[in-house]
Design a protein around this motif. Structure first.
Motif, PDB file in Angstrom:
ATOM      1  N   GLY A 102       0.819  -1.204   0.000  1.00 47.95           N
ATOM      2  CA  GLY A 102       0.000   0.000   0.000  1.00 47.95           C
ATOM      3  C   GLY A 102       0.854   1.256   0.000  1.00 47.95           C
ATOM      4  O   GLY A 102       0.581   2.215  -0.715  1.00 47.95           O
ATOM      5  N   LEU A 103       1.949   1.239   0.799  1.00 46.62           N
ATOM      6  CA  LEU A 103       2.841   2.387   0.848  1.00 46.62           C
ATOM      7  C   LEU A 103       3.534   2.597  -0.486  1.00 46.62           C
ATOM      8  O   LEU A 103       3.643   3.715  -0.986  1.00 46.62           O
ATOM      9  N   CYS A 153      -9.913  -2.573  -6.137  1.00 49.22           N
ATOM     10  CA  CYS A 153     -10.529  -3.717  -5.465  1.00 49.22           C
ATOM     11  C   CYS A 153      -9.460  -4.555  -4.757  1.00 49.22           C
ATOM     12  O   CYS A 153      -9.636  -4.966  -3.612  1.00 49.22           O
ATOM     13  N   SER A 154      -8.330  -4.779  -5.421  1.00 52.03           N
ATOM     14  CA  SER A 154      -7.241  -5.564  -4.828  1.00 52.03           C
ATOM     15  C   SER A 154      -6.649  -4.852  -3.621  1.00 52.03           C
ATOM     16  O   SER A 154      -6.366  -5.479  -2.584  1.00 52.03           O
ATOM     17  N   LEU A 155      -6.453  -3.544  -3.737  1.00 53.46           N
ATOM     18  CA  LEU A 155      -5.887  -2.781  -2.623  1.00 53.46           C
ATOM     19  C   LEU A 155      -6.826  -2.770  -1.429  1.00 53.46           C
ATOM     20  O   LEU A 155      -6.398  -2.957  -0.278  1.00 53.46           O
ATOM     21  N   PHE A 156      -8.123  -2.581  -1.673  1.00 54.38           N
ATOM     22  CA  PHE A 156      -9.107  -2.594  -0.592  1.00 54.38           C
ATOM     23  C   PHE A 156      -9.102  -3.956   0.094  1.00 54.38           C
ATOM     24  O   PHE A 156      -9.137  -4.056   1.316  1.00 54.38           O
ATOM     25  N   GLU A 157      -9.055  -5.008  -0.708  1.00 50.63           N
ATOM     26  CA  GLU A 157      -9.048  -6.369  -0.162  1.00 50.63           C
ATOM     27  C   GLU A 157      -7.836  -6.594   0.741  1.00 50.63           C
ATOM     28  O   GLU A 157      -7.964  -7.142   1.849  1.00 50.63           O
ATOM     29  N   GLU A 158      -6.651  -6.171   0.282  1.00 51.79           N
ATOM     30  CA  GLU A 158      -5.436  -6.370   1.064  1.00 51.79           C
ATOM     31  C   GLU A 158      -5.455  -5.570   2.360  1.00 51.79           C
ATOM     32  O   GLU A 158      -4.960  -6.031   3.389  1.00 51.79           O
ATOM     33  N   PRO A 182      -5.464   4.299   2.668  1.00 50.29           N
ATOM     34  CA  PRO A 182      -4.358   4.957   1.964  1.00 50.29           C
ATOM     35  C   PRO A 182      -4.861   5.982   0.961  1.00 50.29           C
ATOM     36  O   PRO A 182      -5.917   5.806   0.346  1.00 50.29           O
ATOM     37  N   ASP A 183      -4.094   7.048   0.803  1.00 47.32           N
ATOM     38  CA  ASP A 183      -4.457   8.066  -0.185  1.00 47.32           C
ATOM     39  C   ASP A 183      -4.576   7.462  -1.577  1.00 47.32           C
ATOM     40  O   ASP A 183      -5.364   7.926  -2.401  1.00 47.32           O
ATOM     41  N   MET A 184      -3.786   6.425  -1.823  1.00 50.62           N
ATOM     42  CA  MET A 184      -3.829   5.741  -3.118  1.00 50.62           C
ATOM     43  C   MET A 184      -5.243   5.278  -3.441  1.00 50.62           C
ATOM     44  O   MET A 184      -5.748   5.488  -4.553  1.00 50.62           O
ATOM     45  N   LEU A 185      -5.901   4.659  -2.466  1.00 52.32           N
ATOM     46  CA  LEU A 185      -7.255   4.137  -2.682  1.00 52.32           C
ATOM     47  C   LEU A 185      -8.247   5.280  -2.879  1.00 52.32           C
ATOM     48  O   LEU A 185      -9.111   5.227  -3.764  1.00 52.32           O
ATOM     49  N   LEU A 186      -8.128   6.323  -2.074  1.00 60.88           N
ATOM     50  CA  LEU A 186      -9.025   7.463  -2.197  1.00 60.88           C
ATOM     51  C   LEU A 186      -8.849   8.155  -3.553  1.00 60.88           C
ATOM     52  O   LEU A 186      -9.828   8.527  -4.207  1.00 60.88           O
ATOM     53  N   ASN A 187      -7.597   8.300  -3.973  1.00 65.99           N
ATOM     54  CA  ASN A 187      -7.320   8.962  -5.249  1.00 65.99           C
ATOM     55  C   ASN A 187      -7.825   8.144  -6.434  1.00 65.99           C
ATOM     56  O   ASN A 187      -8.349   8.684  -7.412  1.00 65.99           O
ATOM     57  N   GLU A 199     -19.988  -5.178   8.493  1.00 63.07           N
ATOM     58  CA  GLU A 199     -21.015  -5.116   7.454  1.00 63.07           C
ATOM     59  C   GLU A 199     -20.748  -3.956   6.500  1.00 63.07           C
ATOM     60  O   GLU A 199     -20.876  -4.095   5.273  1.00 63.07           O
ATOM     61  N   SER A 200     -20.343  -2.826   7.067  1.00 67.43           N
ATOM     62  CA  SER A 200     -20.058  -1.650   6.240  1.00 67.43           C
ATOM     63  C   SER A 200     -18.870  -1.906   5.312  1.00 67.43           C
ATOM     64  O   SER A 200     -18.910  -1.580   4.121  1.00 67.43           O
ATOM     65  N   VAL A 201     -17.817  -2.508   5.860  1.00 69.85           N
ATOM     66  CA  VAL A 201     -16.626  -2.803   5.058  1.00 69.85           C
ATOM     67  C   VAL A 201     -16.956  -3.791   3.947  1.00 69.85           C
ATOM     68  O   VAL A 201     -16.558  -3.611   2.792  1.00 69.85           O
ATOM     69  N   MET A 202     -17.714  -4.838   4.277  1.00 74.27           N
ATOM     70  CA  MET A 202     -18.039  -5.850   3.274  1.00 74.27           C
ATOM     71  C   MET A 202     -18.975  -5.299   2.209  1.00 74.27           C
ATOM     72  O   MET A 202     -18.894  -5.686   1.041  1.00 74.27           O
ATOM     73  N   ARG A 203     -19.847  -4.379   2.589  1.00 71.03           N
ATOM     74  CA  ARG A 203     -20.716  -3.751   1.600  1.00 71.03           C
ATOM     75  C   ARG A 203     -19.897  -2.931   0.605  1.00 71.03           C
ATOM     76  O   ARG A 203     -20.118  -2.984  -0.606  1.00 71.03           O
ATOM     77  N   ASP A 204     -18.925  -2.189   1.127  1.00 69.42           N
ATOM     78  CA  ASP A 204     -18.072  -1.387   0.246  1.00 69.42           C
ATOM     79  C   ASP A 204     -17.206  -2.289  -0.646  1.00 69.42           C
ATOM     80  O   ASP A 204     -16.970  -1.974  -1.818  1.00 69.42           O
ATOM     81  N   TYR A 205     -16.752  -3.376  -0.087  1.00 69.41           N
ATOM     82  CA  TYR A 205     -15.963  -4.346  -0.858  1.00 69.41           C
ATOM     83  C   TYR A 205     -16.800  -4.937  -1.989  1.00 69.41           C
ATOM     84  O   TYR A 205     -16.350  -5.065  -3.134  1.00 69.41           O
ATOM     85  N   SER A 206     -18.038  -5.289  -1.658  1.00 68.62           N
ATOM     86  CA  SER A 206     -18.945  -5.825  -2.669  1.00 68.62           C
ATOM     87  C   SER A 206     -19.188  -4.808  -3.772  1.00 68.62           C
ATOM     88  O   SER A 206     -19.218  -5.136  -4.964  1.00 68.62           O
TER      89      SER A 206
END
Length: 230
Positions: free
Chosen positions: A9-10, A65-70, A139-144, A193-200
């Motif tokens: 991520g870094l 999706c991969s970054l969020f999963e990790e 991480p800012d990476m995911l937000l960006n 639940e919130s995290v898994m919803r966003d992942y989905s």
């Protein structure tokens, strides 16, 4: 020591600005990045630019999706075929899914299918941007990446609308989804639940982004060789 996921991520955060600069295609002019400004270019070039947008959107959605999963998904839950147990929000759309169905639909419905997919994801991606800002250690990476995809999706919508006008001499078709239709959620869901919803949501968008790319490439193939686009 940092975990391998944190290290990746870094590294991604450090590399993101240069990768983004290299990956953004030129659109209708050296100074423009908006496909709505494309009426003056040829239909063939416009289709190429729209496909470029779709390819990049899919690539970045896959990375997101991969970054969020990790970063946020426990490994046992990563093995689930349907991460959050929720149907994708575009399931109700009449979009052909099988290879035989896709091959049988007209160019008109290929384009309108892409437009429906694009339009149905604009609001959910804005929602996702808001929820990700509330994560600890996101991480800012995911937000960006999420912000970039959201902006690029609007540009893709504009390009597809112009393409429809060029190819079919038709106007814009708007899908109508209410936020209630899109997000069946509790007012205060628990954290998992919130995290898994966003992942989905991310996984579903990745699938639909790939479908947009495939449909547009099939359309291009038909323009060049209508009888050999398996």
């Amino acid at each position: 020591m940092l975990s391998s996921a944190m290290q990746r991520g870094l590294l991604a955060v450090l590399l993101w600005p240069s990768l983004l600069t290299l990956s953004i295609p030129l659109d209708c002019g050296e100074e423009q990045s908006n496909l709505s400004r494309c009426p003056s270019i040829s239909q063939e070039k416009l289709l190429d630019r729209v496909i470029q947008h779709a390819e990049l959107i899919y690539r970045v959605s896959e990375e997101s999706c991969s970054l969020f999963e990790e970063m946020f998904i426990p490994f046992p839950l990563q093995l689930q075929s349907n991460p959050a147990g929720h149907a994708c929000i575009t399931k109700a759309l009449l979009i052909p899914s099988s290879k035989s169905e896709i091959q049988q639909i007209s160019d008109k419905w290929l384009l309108h299918s892409v437009l429906m997919l694009v339009q149905s994801w604009i609001k959910p991606l804005v929602y996702l941007q808001m929820t990700l800002t509330r994560y600890d250690y996101a991480p800012d990476m995911l937000l960006n990446k999420t912000k970039w995809v959201s902006e690029k999706l609007i540009s893709l919508e504009q390009g597809v609308v112009v393409l429809i006008k060029k190819m079919l001499n038709e106007g814009m078709m708007i899908t109508t989804f209410s936020e209630q239709d899109l997000f069946h959620q509790n007012a205060q869901p628990d954290m998992l639940e919130s995290v898994m919803r966003d992942y989905s949501l991310l996984c579903c968008f990745k699938k639909d982004a790939h479908k947009m790319e495939v449909l547009l490439k099939l359309l291009k193939c038909r323009q060049n060789d209508a009888y050999n686009c398996a």
